[in-house]
Design a protein around this motif. Sequence first.
Motif, short mmCIF file in Angstrom:
data_model
loop_
_atom_site.label_atom_id
_atom_site.label_comp_id
_atom_site.label_asym_id
_atom_site.label_seq_id
_atom_site.Cartn_x
_atom_site.Cartn_y
_atom_site.Cartn_z
N MET A 82 -0.52 6.14 13.17
CA MET A 82 -0.01 4.99 12.41
C MET A 82 0.85 4.11 13.31
SD MET A 82 2.30 5.00 8.96
CE MET A 82 0.92 5.25 7.86
N ASN A 83 0.53 2.82 13.33
CA ASN A 83 1.32 1.93 14.19
C ASN A 83 2.53 1.35 13.43
OD1 ASN A 83 0.51 -0.34 12.73
ND2 ASN A 83 -1.38 -0.51 13.94
N ASP A 84 3.36 0.62 14.18
CA ASP A 84 4.61 0.09 13.60
C ASP A 84 4.37 -0.83 12.40
OD1 ASP A 84 6.17 1.51 15.30
OD2 ASP A 84 6.52 -0.14 16.71
N THR A 85 3.36 -1.68 12.54
CA THR A 85 3.09 -2.65 11.47
C THR A 85 2.67 -1.94 10.19
OG1 THR A 85 2.17 -4.00 13.26
CG2 THR A 85 1.90 -4.83 11.01
N GLU A 86 1.82 -0.94 10.35
CA GLU A 86 1.36 -0.19 9.16
C GLU A 86 2.53 0.55 8.52
OE1 GLU A 86 -3.26 0.90 10.38
OE2 GLU A 86 -1.62 2.15 11.12
N LEU A 87 3.36 1.12 9.37
CA LEU A 87 4.51 1.86 8.84
C LEU A 87 5.47 0.92 8.11
CD1 LEU A 87 6.07 4.53 8.58
CD2 LEU A 87 7.17 4.02 10.76
N ASP A 88 5.73 -0.24 8.72
CA ASP A 88 6.61 -1.23 8.07
C ASP A 88 6.07 -1.64 6.71
OD1 ASP A 88 8.34 -1.14 10.14
OD2 ASP A 88 7.79 -3.07 11.04
N ALA A 89 4.76 -1.87 6.67
CA ALA A 89 4.14 -2.29 5.40
C ALA A 89 4.28 -1.19 4.35
CB ALA A 89 2.68 -2.62 5.64
N LEU A 90 4.09 0.02 4.80
CA LEU A 90 4.19 1.16 3.87
C LEU A 90 5.63 1.32 3.36
CD1 LEU A 90 2.62 3.45 2.57
CD2 LEU A 90 3.07 4.84 4.59
N LEU A 91 6.56 1.20 4.30
CA LEU A 91 7.97 1.36 3.92
C LEU A 91 8.44 0.25 2.99
CD1 LEU A 91 9.57 2.46 7.31
CD2 LEU A 91 9.61 3.76 5.20
N ALA A 92 7.86 -0.93 3.17
CA ALA A 92 8.27 -2.09 2.36
C ALA A 92 7.65 -2.08 0.97
CB ALA A 92 7.93 -3.37 3.09
N THR A 93 6.79 -1.11 0.70
CA THR A 93 6.21 -1.02 -0.65
C THR A 93 7.34 -0.85 -1.65
OG1 THR A 93 4.46 0.26 0.38
CG2 THR A 93 4.44 0.16 -2.02
N PRO A 94 7.40 -1.69 -2.69
CA PRO A 94 8.49 -1.54 -3.67
C PRO A 94 8.48 -0.16 -4.31
CG PRO A 94 7.25 -3.55 -4.06
CD PRO A 94 6.47 -2.75 -3.07
N LEU A 95 9.66 0.29 -4.70
CA LEU A 95 9.75 1.59 -5.39
C LEU A 95 9.06 1.48 -6.74
CD1 LEU A 95 13.50 2.31 -4.61
CD2 LEU A 95 11.54 3.45 -3.59
N PRO A 96 8.49 2.57 -7.22
CA PRO A 96 7.79 2.51 -8.51
C PRO A 96 8.72 2.05 -9.63
CG PRO A 96 7.51 4.66 -7.47
CD PRO A 96 8.51 3.92 -6.66
N GLU A 97 8.19 1.21 -10.52
CA GLU A 97 8.99 0.75 -11.66
C GLU A 97 9.21 1.90 -12.63
OE1 GLU A 97 10.62 -2.02 -12.89
OE2 GLU A 97 10.48 -2.70 -10.81
N ARG A 98 10.41 2.02 -13.10
CA ARG A 98 10.72 3.08 -14.07
C ARG A 98 11.04 2.43 -15.41
NH1 ARG A 98 12.76 7.59 -11.35
NH2 ARG A 98 12.66 8.63 -13.35
N ASP A 99 10.61 3.08 -16.47
CA ASP A 99 10.87 2.56 -17.81
C ASP A 99 12.36 2.70 -18.15
OD1 ASP A 99 10.31 1.58 -20.39
OD2 ASP A 99 10.35 3.63 -21.16
N ALA A 100 12.93 1.62 -18.66
CA ALA A 100 14.37 1.61 -18.92
C ALA A 100 14.73 2.25 -20.26
CB ALA A 100 14.88 0.18 -18.89
N GLY A 101 13.75 2.37 -21.15
CA GLY A 101 14.01 2.75 -22.54
C GLY A 101 14.98 3.89 -22.76
N GLU A 102 14.53 5.10 -22.47
CA GLU A 102 15.35 6.28 -22.76
C GLU A 102 16.63 6.30 -21.92
OE1 GLU A 102 14.82 11.10 -22.76
OE2 GLU A 102 13.05 9.86 -22.46
N PHE A 103 16.47 5.87 -20.67
CA PHE A 103 17.62 5.85 -19.76
C PHE A 103 18.72 4.94 -20.31
CE2 PHE A 103 19.98 4.11 -16.18
CZ PHE A 103 20.30 5.25 -15.46
#
Lengths: 172, 99
Positions: B1-22
């Motif tokens: 894995m090269n730097d660009t691929e790793l950067d793109a992977l790391l920059a993936t937003p965190l999964p959205e979590r449902d706010a309801g119960e929380f």
Amino acid sequence: MDDRELVERAVQSRDVAAFNLLARQNQSKVRGLLLRLTRGNHALADDLAQETFLEAWRGIANFRGESSFSTWLYRIAYSRFLMQARKRKADEPLDDWDGTTPSSEGQAQARIDLDRAMKKLAPAESAALTLCFALGLSNTEAADTMQIPLGTLKSHVLRGREKLKVILGDQS
Amino acid sequence: MNDTELDALLATPLPERDAGEFSVLLMERIAQHEARPARILAWITSGVMLVVIAAACVFGASAIGHVELGDDSTHLLVPAALLGLTLILSYTVLQSVRE
């Protein structure tokens, strides 16, 4: 309504509804950060996130607006995590994480691999990478959030990246 | 894995979590936190009320032992005042608990 207006309302009139909106807007990222830090322990991450928001509510009058509200929350979350980590005994490891999250069904395998690889990093490295990349903070903001010097943050990012490259390289 | 691929992977937003119960749980915790001063006040008031009731009992006992009630109207002032105070404190406790 943006964070700044909601913060004003929450501070000036102790408006719980305004704070609830703030919490709803920011909960996902705070929980995501804590989930990474706790290596996928959902219960612990959510518990720490609850404490984070409760502390934010208690101390919202102290929020001076020098950083964004979310950055301020990340700082509280990170310090909560560190406090909890200090309390935890060394022989009490965090639950093993299979790299999946409740919302990860159908998501790319790459993300699952990344989550698994992140688990193998030191918490400070994982935090630095998550803050700088996934949450989009600048190096200065991330260093401020983690309350470490900028140089130390950069070291964490570099080391974390190198480790990830090796781990992900091995996996593929 | 090269730097660009790793950067793109790391920059993936965190999964959205449902706010309801929380969010619901958080509001409950905030409500509990906000109710804390009222609860403390309720406990303090309950303590004061117990002291007042105890004082009333002591006064009543001493009055029965040494004085014939009704002989002197001033003797009724103290128990009446204690009773009034107890009622006021009871009302305060009720209000605090309701909050």
